[in-house]
Design an enzyme around this catalytic site. Structure first.
Site, PDB file in Angstrom:
ATOM      1  N   ASN A   1       0.746  -1.063  -0.030  1.00  0.00           N
ATOM      2  CA  ASN A   1       0.033   0.068   0.002  1.00  0.00           C
ATOM      3  C   ASN A   1       0.886   1.230   0.093  1.00  0.00           C
ATOM      4  O   ASN A   1       1.761   1.268   0.750  1.00  0.00           O
ATOM      5  CB  ASN A   1      -0.995  -0.098   1.179  1.00  0.00           C
TER       6      ASN A   1
ATOM      7  N   HIS B   1       1.196   5.038   1.078  1.00  0.00           N
ATOM      8  CA  HIS B   1       0.367   5.815   2.215  1.00  0.00           C
ATOM      9  C   HIS B   1       1.008   7.259   2.371  1.00  0.00           C
ATOM     10  O   HIS B   1       2.242   7.228   2.259  1.00  0.00           O
ATOM     11  CB  HIS B   1       0.614   5.188   3.648  1.00  0.00           C
TER      12      HIS B   1
ATOM     13  N   SER C   1       5.035   6.650   2.245  1.00  0.00           N
ATOM     14  CA  SER C   1       5.665   5.341   2.652  1.00  0.00           C
ATOM     15  C   SER C   1       4.813   4.226   1.753  1.00  0.00           C
ATOM     16  O   SER C   1       3.497   4.298   1.324  1.00  0.00           O
ATOM     17  CB  SER C   1       5.310   5.094   4.189  1.00  0.00           C
TER      18      SER C   1
ATOM     19  N   ASP D   1      -2.704   0.303   7.905  1.00  0.00           N
ATOM     20  CA  ASP D   1      -1.199   0.952   7.934  1.00  0.00           C
ATOM     21  C   ASP D   1      -0.128   0.576   8.765  1.00  0.00           C
ATOM     22  O   ASP D   1       0.794   1.530   9.147  1.00  0.00           O
ATOM     23  CB  ASP D   1      -1.543   2.662   7.793  1.00  0.00           C
TER      24      ASP D   1
END
Ligand code: GAR
Length: 240
Positions: free
Chosen positions: A131, A133, A160, A169
């Protein structure tokens, strides 16, 4: 944070140049898709050894869908049920699972995907999931990251890329890109500047994964040799 440094390995430049098969990538999106576009451009220019095998959007109004269709990439829009209500997460995940099994990706990339996925979906996905972020994790998980960073008086901010786990997250952070927050920055200006970093960080990270220079703690995505152990996250310091 990474589970352990030994989960990561960098290969020699020689090994990197020998990778042959493109990495099959499925991308999950919810919005504009500027990060998806960067990957499409890189794929089309053969700048990244990837094949984007499909895009899943949870919103039918996402401009990312147009970007994918323009590039002749298969798209699954999983947004609404017949009644017009938002598709429940279980229904979304069951359709997404079926679609991913058909596409058989090596890697699933959440690029501006704004639904929270369940642990069972993540654990049973046919490929590891990363992911993007918009904050320097572990700081500022969740939403409104730019506004919160400004309000807290942060001197640095950025983005990130982390492994997706059931906790939001919170998976191992693989890479980060940083910039200095300006006195004049607003949430909007900071978001725009961080997005420029994202457009570099995402392809850079995928290149490392595709070449076997980074692994995700599971099976390596490419052949690895001559390994040594960097400390994660790998950081890009960029001037914009
Ligand atoms: C990106 O800035 C990404 O960091 C953010 O959504 C944006 C999507 O932009 N993701 C999240 O907030 C995930 N929690 P894009 O659709 O133009 O790539």
């Amino acid at each position: 944070m990474p589970e352990s440094i030994s989960e990561v390995a960098l290969t020699s430049a020689h090994t990197v140049s020998q990778a042959k098969k493109p990495l099959r990538i499925a991308v999950l999106v919810s919005g504009s898709g500027s990060n998806l576009q960067v990957l499409i451009n890189a794929m089309q220019a053969s700048a990244l050894p990837i094949e984007i095998v499909g895009v899943i959007s949870n919103r039918e109004d996402a401009y990312a869908i147009t970007r994918a269709k323009d590039a002749s990439i298969p798209v699954a829009v999983l947004s609404h049920v017949a009644s017009g209500k938002r598709m429940g997460i279980k229904t979304f995940e069951s359709h997404a699972s079926e679609q991913l099994k058909v596409w058989q990706p090596d890697l699933i990339v959440l690029a501006g995907f704004m639904r929270v996925l369940s642990g069972p979906f993540i654990d049973n996905a046919p490929a590891p999931m990363i992911n993007l972020h918009p904050a320097l994790l572990p700081a500022y998980k969740g939403l409104d990251t730019h506004q919160r960073a400004i309000q807290a008086g942060e001197r640095h901010h950025g983005c990130s890329i982390h492994v997706v786990t059931a906790e939001l997250d919170a998976g191992a952070v693989l890479t980060q890109a940083l910039l200095a927050v300006n006195q004049k920055d607003t949430a909007d200006s900071l978001q725009a500047r961080v997005q420029k970093l994202e457009h570099q960080l995402l392809p850079w990270t995928i290149l490392l994964l595709a070449k076997g220079a980074l692994s995700l703690g599971t099976a390596p995505l490419a052949h690895q040799q001559n390994t040594f152990m960097p400390t994660l996250p790998l950081k890009l310091y960029l001037n914009d």
